[in-house]
Enzyme design. Structure first.
Site, PDB file in Angstrom:
ATOM      1  N   GLU A 197      -0.856  -5.220   9.130  1.00 17.86           N
ATOM      2  CA  GLU A 197       0.057  -4.568  10.071  1.00 17.86           C
ATOM      3  C   GLU A 197      -0.402  -4.778  11.513  1.00 17.86           C
ATOM      4  O   GLU A 197      -1.560  -4.507  11.844  1.00 17.86           O
ATOM      5  CB  GLU A 197       0.128  -3.065   9.778  1.00 17.86           C
ATOM      6  CG  GLU A 197       0.728  -2.764   8.407  1.00 17.86           C
ATOM      7  CD  GLU A 197       0.847  -1.273   8.109  1.00 17.86           C
ATOM      8  OE1 GLU A 197       0.560  -0.448   9.006  1.00 17.86           O
ATOM      9  OE2 GLU A 197       1.222  -0.952   6.973  1.00 17.86           O
ATOM     10  N   LYS A 212      -1.119  -9.240   3.501  1.00 20.94           N
ATOM     11  CA  LYS A 212      -0.273  -8.735   4.586  1.00 20.94           C
ATOM     12  C   LYS A 212      -1.069  -7.739   5.432  1.00 20.94           C
ATOM     13  O   LYS A 212      -1.787  -6.907   4.885  1.00 20.94           O
ATOM     14  CB  LYS A 212       0.990  -8.067   4.032  1.00 20.94           C
ATOM     15  CG  LYS A 212       1.860  -7.418   5.121  1.00 20.94           C
ATOM     16  CD  LYS A 212       3.282  -7.157   4.670  1.00 20.94           C
ATOM     17  CE  LYS A 212       3.472  -5.911   3.859  1.00 20.94           C
ATOM     18  NZ  LYS A 212       3.125  -4.650   4.548  1.00 20.94           N
ATOM     19  N   GLU A 221       9.832  -3.578   9.866  1.00 19.70           N
ATOM     20  CA  GLU A 221      10.130  -2.270   9.267  1.00 19.70           C
ATOM     21  C   GLU A 221      10.810  -1.352  10.280  1.00 19.70           C
ATOM     22  O   GLU A 221      10.244  -1.031  11.331  1.00 19.70           O
ATOM     23  CB  GLU A 221       8.832  -1.626   8.731  1.00 19.70           C
ATOM     24  CG  GLU A 221       9.101  -0.266   8.094  1.00 19.70           C
ATOM     25  CD  GLU A 221       7.974   0.255   7.210  1.00 19.70           C
ATOM     26  OE1 GLU A 221       7.058  -0.516   6.845  1.00 19.70           O
ATOM     27  OE2 GLU A 221       8.029   1.452   6.867  1.00 19.70           O
ATOM     28  N   ASP A 225      -1.109  -6.157   0.215  1.00 15.48           N
ATOM     29  CA  ASP A 225      -1.398  -5.469   1.472  1.00 15.48           C
ATOM     30  C   ASP A 225      -2.897  -5.262   1.641  1.00 15.48           C
ATOM     31  O   ASP A 225      -3.569  -4.798   0.711  1.00 15.48           O
ATOM     32  CB  ASP A 225      -0.755  -4.067   1.457  1.00 15.48           C
ATOM     33  CG  ASP A 225       0.566  -4.016   2.191  1.00 15.48           C
ATOM     34  OD1 ASP A 225       0.823  -4.886   3.044  1.00 15.48           O
ATOM     35  OD2 ASP A 225       1.349  -3.090   1.902  1.00 15.48           O
ATOM     36  N   ASP A 231       0.838  -1.208   0.000  1.00 17.52           N
ATOM     37  CA  ASP A 231       0.000   0.000   0.000  1.00 17.52           C
ATOM     38  C   ASP A 231       0.874   1.260   0.000  1.00 17.52           C
ATOM     39  O   ASP A 231       0.368   2.381  -0.023  1.00 17.52           O
ATOM     40  CB  ASP A 231      -1.011  -0.007   1.150  1.00 17.52           C
ATOM     41  CG  ASP A 231      -0.369  -0.048   2.520  1.00 17.52           C
ATOM     42  OD1 ASP A 231       0.868  -0.155   2.606  1.00 17.52           O
ATOM     43  OD2 ASP A 231      -1.111   0.028   3.518  1.00 17.52           O
ATOM     44  N   SER A 232       2.210   1.049  -0.032  1.00 22.06           N
ATOM     45  CA  SER A 232       3.123   2.178  -0.259  1.00 22.06           C
ATOM     46  C   SER A 232       2.797   2.860  -1.575  1.00 22.06           C
ATOM     47  O   SER A 232       3.189   4.003  -1.807  1.00 22.06           O
ATOM     48  CB  SER A 232       4.577   1.692  -0.266  1.00 22.06           C
ATOM     49  OG  SER A 232       4.738   0.606  -1.165  1.00 22.06           O
TER      50      SER A 232
HETATM   51  O1  KIV Z   1       3.643  -1.039   1.505  1.00 21.50           O
HETATM   52  C1  KIV Z   1       4.763  -1.517   1.318  1.00 21.50           C
HETATM   53  O2  KIV Z   1       5.368  -1.380   0.249  1.00 21.50           O
HETATM   54  C2  KIV Z   1       5.360  -2.274   2.412  1.00 21.50           C
HETATM   55  C3  KIV Z   1       6.815  -2.585   2.326  1.00 21.50           C
HETATM   56  C4  KIV Z   1       7.613  -1.361   2.447  1.00 21.50           C
HETATM   57  C5  KIV Z   1       7.224  -3.619   3.286  1.00 21.50           C
HETATM   58  O3  KIV Z   1       4.700  -2.605   3.330  1.00 21.50           O
END
Ligand code: KIV
Length: 257
Positions: free
Chosen positions: A112, A110, A176, A81, A42-43
């Site tokens: 958090e 994924k 992270e 994510d 989600d980056s």
């Molecule tokens: O959102 C993302 O790209 C991430 C990575 C930086 C691990 O969670």
């Protein structure tokens, strides 16, 4: 869990796990050959959409990018994510994880957090949805982006969270910006692989945002190393194109009908 997962689990204490982000088919196609895991992170909220935080990323955005990424992946394990506010309780998480998996055909999701999302992770795993954990800086809820694990209480909690996720059955954990000696301790004390970003060489694997490492994104943080300056190369190609068009060298006969 299928063969792709056992391959990753077997790498613990043997060889490094390579994980990179992709938001589109073209990048996924290039990195797939070299990665164990491709993450639709989600980056993309900050990298592509200029959002102030990943909190503005929606389920629909993640799904559309993931569908594109899926087309570029042949061999890597694909993780997506779950965006902010899509796993506030177990039933919401299960419903949305099922939507993500059915629409994108990814292998895992994924999430958090540790102890705070215990019931949520438990529900997903009980329903055979593979989960990757994420501890340390948690961009979806972070108040600041300071490295984690310098204070004793924070260290103890992070180690506890990692053990909880391990016991719940997640297949790996992203760490992270976790202080090096703590990343080492966590890695030693859990059965599953740790994948670091700003979390030292002691993790079982390493993840970076691809746009950062190829120099497409102008972020300047300690944990990023630029392995290429792709912006410069794109710029040079555009200048050559512009000059050839202006000087009538392109298109040639061969480029015309
Ligand atoms: O959102 C993302 O790209 C991430 C990575 C930086 C691990 O969670």
């Amino acid at each position: 869990m299928n063969n792709k997962f056992s391959k990753i689990l077997k790498k613990k204490n043997r060889s490094k796990i390579i994980c990179l982000t992709a938001y589109s088919k073209n990048i996924a196609q290039i990195i797939d050959r070299h990665c164990d895991i491709v993450l639709v992170g989600d980056s993309l909220g900050s990298v592509l959409y200029n959002y102030k935080s990943t909190r503005s990323v929606t389920l629909d955005i993640m799904i559309e990018h993931s569908k594109s990424v899926r087309m570029g992946i042949k061999k890597s394990l694909m993780v997506v994510d779950m965006p902010h506010n899509t796993y506030r309780n177990s039933s919401e998480a299960l419903r949305n994880a099922k939507v993500i998996i059915s629409k994108t055909k990814c292998d895992a999701v994924k999430l958090e957090g540790g102890k705070k999302i215990y019931n949520i992770v438990k529900t997903l795993i009980k329903n055979k949805i593979p989960v990757m954990g994420h501890l340390g800086i948690l961009p979806q809820s972070a108040k600041n982006f300071k490295a984690k694990g310098k204070k004793t209480i924070e260290r103890n909690n992070l180690l506890k969270d990692a053990k909880i996720l391990d016991e719940l059955g997640v297949f790996s954990i992203v760490l992270e910006c976790v202080e090096s000696s703590l990343a080492k301790e966590i890695t030693k004390n859990i059965k599953i692989p740790t994948i670091g970003i700003g979390a030292s060489v002691y993790c079982d694997g390493q993840v970076l945002v691809t746009d950062d490492l190829i120099g497409l994104n102008f972020i300047k943080v300690r944990f990023v190393k630029k392995f290429a300056n792709i912006t410069k190369q794109i710029n040079n190609a555009i200048i050559r194109f512009k000059n050839e068009v202006k000087n009538k060298k392109f298109p040639k006969k061969i480029n015309s009908y």
